[in-house]
Design an enzyme around this catalytic site. Structure first.
Site, PDB file in Angstrom:
ATOM      1  N   ASN A  10       0.818  -1.192  -0.030  1.00  0.00           N
ATOM      2  CA  ASN A  10       0.038  -0.063   0.042  1.00  0.00           C
ATOM      3  C   ASN A  10       0.858   1.233   0.145  1.00  0.00           C
ATOM      4  OD1 ASN A  10      -2.374   1.427   0.212  1.00  0.00           O
ATOM      5  ND2 ASN A  10      -3.493  -0.269   0.830  1.00  0.00           N
ATOM      6  N   ARG A  11       0.302   2.386   0.374  1.00  0.00           N
ATOM      7  CA  ARG A  11       0.907   3.799   0.234  1.00  0.00           C
ATOM      8  C   ARG A  11       1.620   4.119   1.345  1.00  0.00           C
ATOM      9  NH1 ARG A  11      -3.546   3.194  -2.695  1.00  0.00           N
ATOM     10  NH2 ARG A  11      -3.313   3.870  -5.150  1.00  0.00           N
ATOM     11  N   HIS A  29       3.517   0.067  -2.697  1.00  0.00           N
ATOM     12  CA  HIS A  29       4.028  -1.369  -2.676  1.00  0.00           C
ATOM     13  C   HIS A  29       5.611  -1.491  -2.686  1.00  0.00           C
ATOM     14  CE1 HIS A  29      -0.073  -2.242  -2.803  1.00  0.00           C
ATOM     15  NE2 HIS A  29      -0.269  -2.162  -4.083  1.00  0.00           N
ATOM     16  N   HIS A  63      -0.493 -10.044  -4.162  1.00  0.00           N
ATOM     17  CA  HIS A  63      -1.430  -9.053  -5.109  1.00  0.00           C
ATOM     18  C   HIS A  63      -2.210  -9.610  -6.220  1.00  0.00           C
ATOM     19  CE1 HIS A  63      -2.783  -5.061  -6.949  1.00  0.00           C
ATOM     20  NE2 HIS A  63      -2.270  -4.451  -5.876  1.00  0.00           N
ATOM     21  N   TYR A  65      -5.064 -10.800  -8.706  1.00  0.00           N
ATOM     22  CA  TYR A  65      -6.397 -10.196  -9.205  1.00  0.00           C
ATOM     23  C   TYR A  65      -7.413 -11.434  -9.536  1.00  0.00           C
ATOM     24  CZ  TYR A  65      -4.621  -5.628 -10.285  1.00  0.00           C
ATOM     25  OH  TYR A  65      -3.788  -4.286 -10.199  1.00  0.00           O
ATOM     26  N   ASP A  96     -11.094   1.081  -3.692  1.00  0.00           N
ATOM     27  CA  ASP A  96      -9.755   1.123  -3.539  1.00  0.00           C
ATOM     28  C   ASP A  96      -9.358   1.507  -2.060  1.00  0.00           C
ATOM     29  OD1 ASP A  96      -6.908   0.572  -3.950  1.00  0.00           O
ATOM     30  OD2 ASP A  96      -6.595   2.092  -5.394  1.00  0.00           O
ATOM     31  N   GLN A 115      -7.363  -4.781   1.976  1.00  0.00           N
ATOM     32  CA  GLN A 115      -7.523  -3.686   0.981  1.00  0.00           C
ATOM     33  C   GLN A 115      -8.375  -4.401  -0.269  1.00  0.00           C
ATOM     34  OE1 GLN A 115      -6.267  -0.594   1.159  1.00  0.00           O
ATOM     35  NE2 GLN A 115      -6.598   0.361  -0.717  1.00  0.00           N
ATOM     36  N   GLU A 124      -6.103  -7.834  -0.568  1.00  0.00           N
ATOM     37  CA  GLU A 124      -4.944  -7.715  -0.080  1.00  0.00           C
ATOM     38  C   GLU A 124      -4.885  -7.619   1.567  1.00  0.00           C
ATOM     39  OE1 GLU A 124      -2.823  -4.578  -2.371  1.00  0.00           O
ATOM     40  OE2 GLU A 124      -4.707  -4.759  -3.419  1.00  0.00           O
TER      41      GLU A 124
END
Length: 393
Positions: free
Chosen positions: A120-121, A146, A220, A222, A292, A329, A357
């Site tokens: 994440n950020r 990330h 991560h 999808y 998100d 997340q 996540e």
């Protein structure tokens, strides 16, 4: 030679008394063989390519007898394929991915990859430990995302395989050197993928450091449980065991508060179609261009409580997750834009995959009220997430 032939052969040599014992032994042996075949989980190694630096990349296929297969490469620890049966017993791939190493090495939205050092950020790409400021690469303007542009999703992991009758295990290890991507400390990381006979994929993360640092590892991948990536994930029913989310500002950095999900589009405490409220005129949804965000998990029995589940009615596939992490997340593939190639032609379009996540909250190093992500020398970082697949008819 089958049991009847072996028994008939035994009459002429050792007589009826011995025949009885021999038949019982044969039947027991065949029963054991049948059970072993039923419980068998396999792992097969193959070459996947070579990086421009000459590093050989390997692929490992973990497979059980229920039709579940997981393919993982040593570049980025990436899950390239994951096949599970639908309600009719047909196994199909349910994760996004490419067909070549070259494609994975090009810029892409972290398809299937291991994420570190920090998932994440992190706001403005900097944080402070013991009065010292550490600066990170800005790869998601104006923030770090990330682990940076050369994060764990782009490194080559060392692999070790093991298997028994019930599990196939792939252990990946990597040494992230002091100040790699701006993070302090030599961080030794082990990520263990385990496939069970019960269609569970367990992901165990472990790490140690020789200098105080921050760590937040995740996966991560999808998913699209339909198995058809020409379709969106909006018809999937999602349940999240969470009463609150971590709201974000215009740059997708947490405000520091926690927001109740009640009476908002973020309430997934009961099964709800992902597409039901994804385009609602909600400030948080507009900022994320959809979902998100990090949900604050209700997780009273860590690694036992189901914290997330997804059901796709048409295929009957169900994904259930457990973890010991405080957050998850949920990302609805809002930035998939039709520019990345699918395996069998076509491209991955808007919202054709979703991510779940498990993690600590975004920007935790700069948020004093969030659970800490600090790892000290002598401590062991250890966390596990399990993805379990089943069908509902």
């Amino acid at each position: 030679m089958n049991v009847l032939k072996r028994c008939a052969f035994g009459i002429g040599i050792i007589g009826l008394a011995t025949l009885s014992v021999q038949c019982k032994s044969d039947k027991k042996m065949e029963a054991n063989t049948t059970q072993e075949a039923k419980d068998s989980v396999t792992i097969v190694k193959s070459d996947y390519g070579t990086t421009p630096k000459g590093e050989k990349i390997e692929s490992y296929k973990l497979k059980n007898q229920n039709g579940m297969e997981v393919d993982i490469i040593t570049f980025g620890g990436i899950i390239t394929d994951l096949k599970v049966p639908n309600k009719d017993g047909v196994s199909e791939n349910v994760v996004t991915g490419f067909t070549s190493l070259e494609q994975y090495m090009k810029p892409n939205p972290f398809f299937g990859a291991l994420i570190g050092r920090f998932g994440n950020r992190i706001a403005k790409g900097k944080f402070t430990l013991d009065g010292k400021e550490y600066k990170l690469a800005i790869n998601n303007e104006p923030n770090a995302l990330h682990g940076g542009p050369e994060g764990f999703f782009r490194v080559v992991w060392k692999a070790e395989e093991a298997k028994s009758g019930e599990t196939a295990v792939l252990k990946l290890s990597y040494l992230s050197k002091d100040m790699e991507e701006g993070y302090p400390g030599n961080l030794k990381v082990i990520v263990t993928y385990t496939l069970t006979k019960n269609n569970e994929l367990e992901v165990l993360y472990e790490a140690t450091t020789d200098k105080k640092t921050v760590v937040n590892l995740t996966q991560h991948t999808y998913f699209n449980l339909s198995g058809d990536f020409t379709k969106t994930i909006l018809d999937h029913e999602l349940t999240l065991n969470a009463d609150k989310i971590v709201p974000v500002d215009a740059t997708l950095i947490p405000t520091g508060e926690l927001q109740d999900v009640a009476n908002t589009p973020f309430d997934f405490r009961k099964p709800k179609l992902i597409g039901k409220e994804i385009d609602a005129k909600d400030e948080q949804l507009i900022r994320g261009k959809g979902y998100d965000h990090c949900w604050v998990l209700n997780n009273p029995e860590k690694s036992k409580t189901i914290i997330a589940s997804v059901y796709h009615p048409a295929s009957g596939r169900v994904l259930e997750m457990t973890t010991d992490e405080p957050g998850i997340q949920f990302y609805s593939g809002n930035f998939l834009d039709g520019t990345l190639p699918m395996r069998n032609g076509g491209t991955y379009a808007h919202r054709t995959g979703f991510c779940l996540e498990t993690e600590h909250y975004p920007d935790s190093p700069n948020q004093k009220n969030f659970p800490t992500t600090v790892l000290n020398p002598g401590e062991n970082y250890k966390t596990k997430t399990t993805f379990k697949f089943s069908v509902k008819k």
